[in-house]
Design an enzyme around this catalytic site. Structure first.
Site, PDB file in Angstrom:
ATOM      1  N   PHE A 203      -5.370   9.304  -3.564  1.00 41.10           N
ATOM      2  CA  PHE A 203      -4.178   8.729  -4.197  1.00 41.10           C
ATOM      3  C   PHE A 203      -3.893   7.414  -3.487  1.00 41.10           C
ATOM      4  CE2 PHE A 203       0.201   7.540  -4.290  1.00 41.10           C
ATOM      5  CZ  PHE A 203       0.780   8.040  -5.453  1.00 41.10           C
ATOM      6  N   GLU A 204      -3.857   6.337  -4.246  1.00 43.70           N
ATOM      7  CA  GLU A 204      -3.416   5.055  -3.695  1.00 43.70           C
ATOM      8  C   GLU A 204      -2.708   4.306  -4.808  1.00 43.70           C
ATOM      9  OE1 GLU A 204      -6.757   3.561  -0.465  1.00 43.70           O
ATOM     10  OE2 GLU A 204      -7.222   3.271  -2.581  1.00 43.70           O
ATOM     11  N   ILE A 205      -1.541   3.778  -4.500  1.00 41.29           N
ATOM     12  CA  ILE A 205      -0.935   2.787  -5.392  1.00 41.29           C
ATOM     13  C   ILE A 205      -0.835   1.537  -4.539  1.00 41.29           C
ATOM     14  CG2 ILE A 205       1.081   2.116  -6.770  1.00 41.29           C
ATOM     15  CD1 ILE A 205       1.699   5.082  -7.166  1.00 41.29           C
TER      16      ILE A 205
ATOM     17  N   TYR B 182       0.847  -1.195   0.000  1.00 41.82           N
ATOM     18  CA  TYR B 182       0.000   0.000   0.000  1.00 41.82           C
ATOM     19  C   TYR B 182       0.882   1.245   0.000  1.00 41.82           C
ATOM     20  CZ  TYR B 182      -3.815   3.164   1.185  1.00 41.82           C
ATOM     21  OH  TYR B 182      -4.747   4.170   1.150  1.00 41.82           O
TER      22      TYR B 182
END
Ligand SMILES: Nc1nc2c(ncn2[C@@H]2O[C@H](COP(=O)(O)OP(=O)(O)OP(=O)(O)O)[C@@H](O)[C@H]2O)c(=O)[nH]1
Ligand SMILES: [Mg+2]
Length: 456
Positions: free
Chosen positions: A342-344, A285
């Site tokens: 925002f998430e990668i 995450y």
């Protein structure tokens, strides 16, 4: 000898019986309460979550330890009589301990708790086996037709700063059909990637039958003064992002996603493949901005979450990041969360039984509708508790803006090398309302040497 064996058998049986009674007691303590909107009563949390972390597995270990100890005492008491060498403590043969461990495990299996370590990592690890190869990754954007201009702005930045080089797929989701104009415009903006458009199934964007819709409507009136408090669609959006986006069939082809919203900005070039970096470094995450949540939107989220994790200590990672979200080992929520616009991240985190069950518990509690639970605190609480802390990554090098906050690299070398066009003084990381300090402390990371300069 036969007598010793049968004595041992009786003792062992008594111990296993005791262990099962303990288990039943533990689970009956956590029966679900009917939902009642009320202020968060954390005083009822007499036991910090950390103490629950391994209670079941500790019980197993304690039982094995007790059996070993009882054997030692038995051996000692029989030594004189038998004139044998007494086996004490560590001298007990491994195969005997193995046998006991196996017997305990079998007993546990019979009690329906066979899988003692239900780590989310078991579901995520297979995607790390792709190390060195191109990850199965995509951008995912939930958006309305009316937000076309805002999403075009975001796409241009993402394409320019990153994706024109790496050409990852892009999935667009909507609770209604995208217009032809929307699709054509988007396709024109992303000519070098596979682009997919999907409509969200009704059951992922509507009221579950256990939700009282008139109570939900009352809540929206009562919460009218809170940001998005009066909005019905915002609540469906938060519930969808919390519990459903990865269940859309268009996401089935991927292990990794990067969430992009309308009106965001990327301030710096991203010259490396961030998905591959996540995969090859076994991260799960990734985030850019942390912030405190409005308490009024989540009065009972923490208690509901802790009730779940107390009931399911097998899902709590022993090396979790609880310190980021709680200053007192789980008694109170400090409101810190990763800003989820925002998430990668790895999709298998959300696909795991641990997260699915956690989401179901939240969904049944009703707070997406009777309060206004956001997907950001939901994802953050889950990631911080379910994952080993070294699986969570702060992208300090990604210049990012979602109104009204910036993540701007405060390392001058990073800022210059990546052609950043943000103002370092606007970096939010160490400012009062952010949770950068909590994050660095929880990760036992040293703050950058110049952090104070950017803290006001
Ligand atoms: N299709 C669809 N998308 C939505 C809806 N509501 C919000 N979204 C999308 O969900 C994401 C989050 O919504 P936002 O309105 O940005 O929520 P936020 O980031 O908390 O708040 P602001 O950006 O400050 O307005 C964005 O990508 C929106 O485009 C909706 O009703 N339908
Ligand atoms: Mg937004």
């Amino acid at each position: 000898m036969a007598l010793r064996l049968s004595k041992r058998l009786v003792r062992f049986t008594l111990m296993v019986g005791g262990f099962l009674i303990l288990l039943i007691t533990l689970s009956s303590h956590s029966s679900t309460k009917e939902y009642m909107p009320q202020p968060l009563d954390i005083s009822s949390f007499s036991t910090p979550l950390a103490n629950f972390g391994n209670s079941i597995s500790n019980t197993i270990l304690d039982a094995a330890g007790m059996e070993a100890e009882s054997q030692r005492m038995e051996a000692e008491s029989n030594a004189e009589v038998n004139g044998e060498k007494v086996l004490t403590g560590d001298e007990i043969p491994d195969d005997l301990l193995d046998e006991q461990a196996k017997a305990l495990k079998d007993t546990a299996n019979a009690a329906g708790i066979e899988d003692m370590s239900k780590s989310v990592m078991d579901f995520i690890k297979p995607s790390f086996e792709n190390r060195g190869n191109r990850p199965k990754a995509c951008f995912v954007t939930l958006v309305r037709n009316s937000e076309l201009d805002g999403i075009v702005k975001s796409i241009r930045k993402v394409q320019e700063r990153f994706n024109k080089q790496f050409m990852y797929d892009w999935v667009f989701l909507n609770d209604e059909e995208f217009t032809e104009n929307f699709k054509e415009t988007i396709l024109h903006e992303i000519p070098t990637s596979v682009v997919k458009f999907g409509v969200i199934p009704k059951e992922h964007w509507s009221y579950p039958d256990y939700i009282d819709q008139s109570k939900a409507a009352d809540t929206r009136i009562k919460m009218a003064d809170i940001i998005y408090g009066a909005s019905e669609s915002y609540r469906h959006m938060c519930r969808f992002q919390s519990g459903f986006f990865w269940r859309h069939k268009l996401l089935d082809d991927y292990d990794w996603y990067w969430r992009v919203e309308p009106d965001i900005n990327l301030y710096c070039d991203i010259k490396y493949d961030v998905f591959k970096w996540m995969q090859d470094n076994e991260k799960v995450y990734g985030f850019t901005i942390t912030i405190h949540e409005y308490l009024a939107t989540i009065p009972t989220l923490w208690k509901t979450s802790m009730d779940f994790f107390k009931k399911h200590p097998e899902y709590v990672d022993k090396d979790n990041l609880m310190e980021f979200i709680s200053g007192d080992k789980g008694e109170h929520y400090n409101l810190c969360h990763f800003w989820s616009n925002f998430e990668i991240a790895n999709l298998n985190l959300w696909r795991s039984p641990a997260y699915t069950e956690y989401f179901d518990a939240l969904d049944h509690a009703g707070g997406f509708f009777y309060e206004r639970w956001g997907d950001a605190p939901v994802h953050s609480i889950a990631a911080s508790i379910l994952l080993p802390k070294d699986k969570i990554h702060y992208f300090s090098n990604i210049g990012y803006h979602h109104p009204p906050y910036d993540n701007c690299p405060i390392d001058d070398r990073v800022w210059a090398e990546n052609n950043c066009d943000c103002q370092q003084k606007n970096d939010f990381t160490f400012k009062g309302y952010a949770c950068g300090k909590e994050y660095y402390a929880a990760q036992k990371m040293d703050r950058p040497p110049n952090w104070e300069e950017y803290s006001h």
